[in-house]
Design a protein around this motif. Structure first.
Motif, short mmCIF file in Angstrom:
data_model
loop_
_atom_site.label_atom_id
_atom_site.label_comp_id
_atom_site.label_asym_id
_atom_site.label_seq_id
_atom_site.Cartn_x
_atom_site.Cartn_y
_atom_site.Cartn_z
N ARG A 131 -12.07 2.26 -2.24
CA ARG A 131 -12.41 3.33 -3.25
C ARG A 131 -11.98 2.74 -4.66
NH1 ARG A 131 -8.11 7.30 -1.03
NH2 ARG A 131 -8.50 8.49 -3.17
N LEU A 181 0.76 -1.18 0.09
CA LEU A 181 -0.09 0.10 -0.17
C LEU A 181 0.96 1.36 0.10
CD1 LEU A 181 -2.66 1.64 0.02
CD2 LEU A 181 -2.78 1.22 2.44
N ASP A 198 -6.82 2.14 6.44
CA ASP A 198 -6.16 2.90 5.48
C ASP A 198 -6.32 1.87 4.12
OD1 ASP A 198 -5.19 5.23 6.75
OD2 ASP A 198 -3.44 4.15 7.48
N THR A 199 -6.01 0.64 4.54
CA THR A 199 -5.90 -0.49 3.62
C THR A 199 -7.35 -0.88 3.09
OG1 THR A 199 -3.99 -1.47 4.74
CG2 THR A 199 -5.16 -2.96 3.05
N ASP A 245 -1.56 6.86 -0.35
CA ASP A 245 -1.96 5.67 -1.15
C ASP A 245 -2.13 6.14 -2.60
OD1 ASP A 245 -4.22 7.08 -0.91
OD2 ASP A 245 -5.45 6.05 0.27
N GLU A 246 -1.68 7.19 -2.84
CA GLU A 246 -1.85 7.48 -4.32
C GLU A 246 -1.09 6.83 -5.31
OE1 GLU A 246 -4.10 9.68 -5.52
OE2 GLU A 246 -4.75 10.12 -3.42
N LEU A 268 -3.20 3.44 -5.66
CA LEU A 268 -4.41 3.99 -6.27
C LEU A 268 -4.00 4.17 -8.00
CD1 LEU A 268 -6.06 6.34 -3.88
CD2 LEU A 268 -6.63 3.92 -4.34
N ALA A 327 -8.38 2.22 0.84
CA ALA A 327 -8.19 2.29 -0.45
C ALA A 327 -8.46 1.34 -1.47
CB ALA A 327 -6.17 2.11 -0.43
#
Length: 261
Positions: free
Chosen positions: A170, A116, A163-164, A124-125, A128, A167
């Motif tokens: 999304r 991640l 967070d994981t 996280d960009e 993603l 991401a």
């Protein structure tokens, strides 16, 4: 070192004769229930696994999934191909040209597993961005994209489980891809059965039990069926295997139910 393993494995019930003799897992009534409305999708036969050491360890996720398939009552043809590099991000694989392997491989499904953070800073960009890059390539080949959600951990790692999850959720909603929520399954198992060690002493990698749970979750997501009742418990006590099979299936069902709200 990058691992790229190629070859067709037509799985037969006899492939796991030894495992079947060593383990007996009683089928659960839940095993017949579909994970989602996608249950009618034909089982993918040619699957590419892209990731890092979480994909590569304990024989490789391609091999572990093949053992689950071989334990089915009527196993289907299955070919697992793995491209994995220790510590690799999806950005690493993207710039290494793995997208061309997808374009030329005639795959039915591609399982993506990334680290991640993907950058020195806590963002996280990159994850993603490159998950989307890969999905666009995969979509053009008409294969399915599966995101294998590995667990956060390790010295200095910034992402939490939240967070994981965020991401991957999304990406699921934005791209319409499927998620194999192994990290969530780990959290559930730890809460219910703290006696089952899922993470090795290094605090990062899975034990045999952890690898088994991860593979069971990916199997359920790939093939839209429960692993419950499959007599495959190589490296794991049969009672533990049966429990982890159930956790994988119920976690996937709960993940999808929550995502549909």
């Amino acid at each position: 070192m990058t691992v790229a393993r190629f070859g067709t494995v037509i799985v037969l019930r006899t492939c796991l004769a030894l495992s079947v003799l060593l383990s007996v897992v009683v089928a659960s009534p839940a095993a017949a229930a579909p994970a989602s409305s996608q249950a009618s999708i034909s089982a993918p036969e040619h699957v590419l696994f892209i990731g890092n050491s979480h994909t590569r360890r304990h024989g490789g996720l391609d091999w572990l999934i093949g053992n689950f398939v071989a334990a089915e009552e009527a196993p289907h043809a299955y070919e697992g191909t793995m491209v994995a590099d220790g510590g690799a991000t999806l950005a690493h694989h993207w710039y290494a040209g793995v997208a061309q392997r997808i374009r030329s491989g005639d795959f039915d499904a591609v399982v993506l597993q990334g680290w991640l953070p993907g950058a020195p800073s806590a963002t996280d960009e990159p994850f993603l961005e490159h998950a989307q890059n890969f999905e666009e390539v995969i979509d053009k080949t008409r294969a399915r994209t599966i995101l294998f959600m590995s667990w956060p951990g390790g010295p200095g790692a910034w992402p939490t489980l939240d967070d994981t999850v965020d991401a991957h959720r999304r990406l699921e909603r934005g791209l319409g891809v499927a998620v194999a929520p192994a990290a969530v399954a780990f959290e559930r198992s730890r809460a219910e059965r703290p006696d089952i060690e899922l993470i090795d002493a290094d605090g990062i990698h899975a034990t045999w039990e952890g690898a088994y749970l991860a593979a069971a979750t990916v199997y359920a997501t790939l093939f839209e069926r429960s692993p419950e009742g499959l007599a495959y418990a190589f490296g794991v006590e049969p009672e533990t295997a049966a429990y982890l099979q159930r956790v994988a299936w119920e976690t996937l069902a709960a993940w999808r139910e929550e995502g549909a709200r």
